[in-house]
Design a protein around this motif. Structure first.
Motif, short mmCIF file in Angstrom:
data_model
loop_
_atom_site.label_atom_id
_atom_site.label_comp_id
_atom_site.label_asym_id
_atom_site.label_seq_id
_atom_site.Cartn_x
_atom_site.Cartn_y
_atom_site.Cartn_z
N SER A 18 11.91 -25.46 -56.87
CA SER A 18 12.26 -26.64 -57.65
C SER A 18 10.98 -27.32 -58.11
O SER A 18 9.91 -27.07 -57.56
N ARG A 19 11.10 -28.15 -59.13
CA ARG A 19 9.95 -28.88 -59.67
C ARG A 19 10.28 -30.35 -59.85
O ARG A 19 11.42 -30.69 -60.19
N ASP A 20 9.27 -31.17 -59.64
CA ASP A 20 9.34 -32.59 -60.00
C ASP A 20 8.31 -32.77 -61.11
O ASP A 20 7.11 -32.88 -60.85
N ASN A 21 8.78 -32.76 -62.35
CA ASN A 21 7.86 -32.78 -63.48
C ASN A 21 7.06 -34.09 -63.56
O ASN A 21 5.90 -34.08 -63.99
N ALA A 22 7.66 -35.16 -63.14
CA ALA A 22 6.95 -36.45 -63.18
C ALA A 22 5.76 -36.47 -62.22
O ALA A 22 4.79 -37.18 -62.44
N LYS A 23 5.85 -35.67 -61.17
CA LYS A 23 4.78 -35.62 -60.16
C LYS A 23 3.95 -34.35 -60.25
O LYS A 23 3.08 -34.13 -59.42
N ASN A 24 4.22 -33.50 -61.26
CA ASN A 24 3.51 -32.22 -61.39
C ASN A 24 3.52 -31.45 -60.07
O ASN A 24 2.49 -30.94 -59.61
N THR A 25 4.67 -31.41 -59.46
CA THR A 25 4.82 -30.81 -58.13
C THR A 25 5.88 -29.71 -58.16
O THR A 25 6.92 -29.87 -58.81
N VAL A 26 5.58 -28.63 -57.44
CA VAL A 26 6.54 -27.55 -57.28
C VAL A 26 6.79 -27.36 -55.79
O VAL A 26 5.88 -27.49 -54.97
N TYR A 27 8.04 -27.09 -55.46
CA TYR A 27 8.45 -26.91 -54.07
C TYR A 27 9.03 -25.51 -53.88
O TYR A 27 9.57 -24.92 -54.82
N VAL A 70 6.93 -14.63 -55.80
CA VAL A 70 8.06 -15.06 -55.00
C VAL A 70 9.08 -15.74 -55.90
O VAL A 70 10.24 -15.36 -55.95
N ALA A 71 8.63 -16.76 -56.64
CA ALA A 71 9.52 -17.47 -57.55
C ALA A 71 8.67 -18.26 -58.52
O ALA A 71 7.61 -18.78 -58.15
N SER A 72 9.15 -18.36 -59.76
CA SER A 72 8.46 -19.19 -60.75
C SER A 72 9.49 -19.95 -61.56
O SER A 72 10.63 -19.50 -61.72
N MET A 73 9.06 -21.10 -62.05
CA MET A 73 9.96 -21.98 -62.79
C MET A 73 9.28 -22.37 -64.08
O MET A 73 8.37 -23.22 -64.08
N PRO A 74 9.68 -21.79 -65.19
CA PRO A 74 9.08 -22.15 -66.48
C PRO A 74 9.47 -23.56 -66.90
O PRO A 74 10.48 -24.10 -66.43
N SER A 75 8.68 -24.12 -67.79
CA SER A 75 9.04 -25.43 -68.32
C SER A 75 10.25 -25.31 -69.23
O SER A 75 10.97 -26.27 -69.46
N ALA A 110 -0.16 -30.49 -58.53
CA ALA A 110 -1.18 -30.10 -59.50
C ALA A 110 -1.79 -31.33 -60.15
O ALA A 110 -1.08 -32.29 -60.47
N SER A 111 -3.12 -31.30 -60.32
CA SER A 111 -3.80 -32.42 -60.96
C SER A 111 -5.02 -31.93 -61.72
O SER A 111 -5.47 -30.79 -61.52
N GLY A 112 -5.54 -32.75 -62.62
CA GLY A 112 -6.78 -32.45 -63.31
C GLY A 112 -6.66 -31.52 -64.51
O GLY A 112 -7.67 -31.08 -65.05
N PHE A 113 -5.44 -31.20 -64.92
CA PHE A 113 -5.29 -30.31 -66.08
C PHE A 113 -4.86 -31.10 -67.30
O PHE A 113 -4.31 -32.20 -67.18
N HIS A 114 -5.15 -30.55 -68.48
CA HIS A 114 -4.88 -31.28 -69.71
C HIS A 114 -4.02 -30.50 -70.70
O HIS A 114 -3.58 -31.05 -71.69
N SER A 115 -3.79 -29.23 -70.39
CA SER A 115 -2.93 -28.42 -71.26
C SER A 115 -1.48 -28.56 -70.78
O SER A 115 -1.22 -28.98 -69.66
N SER A 116 -0.56 -28.17 -71.63
CA SER A 116 0.85 -28.23 -71.23
C SER A 116 1.17 -27.12 -70.24
O SER A 116 0.55 -26.05 -70.25
N ILE A 117 2.14 -27.38 -69.39
CA ILE A 117 2.53 -26.43 -68.35
C ILE A 117 3.47 -25.39 -68.93
O ILE A 117 4.49 -25.72 -69.53
N VAL A 118 3.11 -24.14 -68.72
CA VAL A 118 4.00 -23.04 -69.09
C VAL A 118 4.98 -22.80 -67.95
O VAL A 118 6.18 -22.66 -68.15
N SER A 119 4.45 -22.72 -66.73
CA SER A 119 5.29 -22.53 -65.56
C SER A 119 4.55 -22.96 -64.31
O SER A 119 3.31 -23.06 -64.31
#
Length: 118
Positions: free
Chosen positions: A70-79, A48-53, A24-33
């Protein structure tokens, strides 16, 4: 402009595995999930699956024990690690980014096709 770049879909035999990624890129609000939904032909889009902050991961009963999010918060990436795939897992898989708004706003990826067939 928010962008969700999905990758990792494809054709796999029953019992096989795939790993989906979404950056994910280009967003400025905080991630809810961040999470994944899917839509098969003739069916509604389903979680299918969600991962809240903060809070517990939500996984559909139909994929529990086979799929792992799973999530990599530093990379704004979800797997989404998908194992023991079944023909009924065939669908277009969509990445979802939920950001804080009033109360929140959903962004969607373009979708990646997953086909499970012999």
């Amino acid at each position: 402009q928010v962008q969700l770049a999905e990758s990792g879909g494809g054709l796999v035999q029953p019992g096989g595995s795939l790993r989906l990624s979404c950056v994910a890129s280009g967003f400025h609000s905080s991630i809810v999930s961040m999470g994944w939904y899917r839509q098969a032909p003739g069916h509604q889009r389903e979680l299918v699956a969600s991962m809240p902050s903060g809070g517990n991961t939500n996984v559909a009963d139909s994929v529990k024990g086979r799929f792992t999010i799973s999530r990599d918060n530093a990379k704004n990436t979800v797997y989404l690690e998908m194992n023991s795939l079944k023909p009924e897992d065939t669908a277009v898989y969509y990445c979802n980014l939920r950001v804080s708004s009033i109360p929140w706003y959903d962004h969607w990826g373009q979708g990646t096709q997953v086909t499970v067939s012999s």
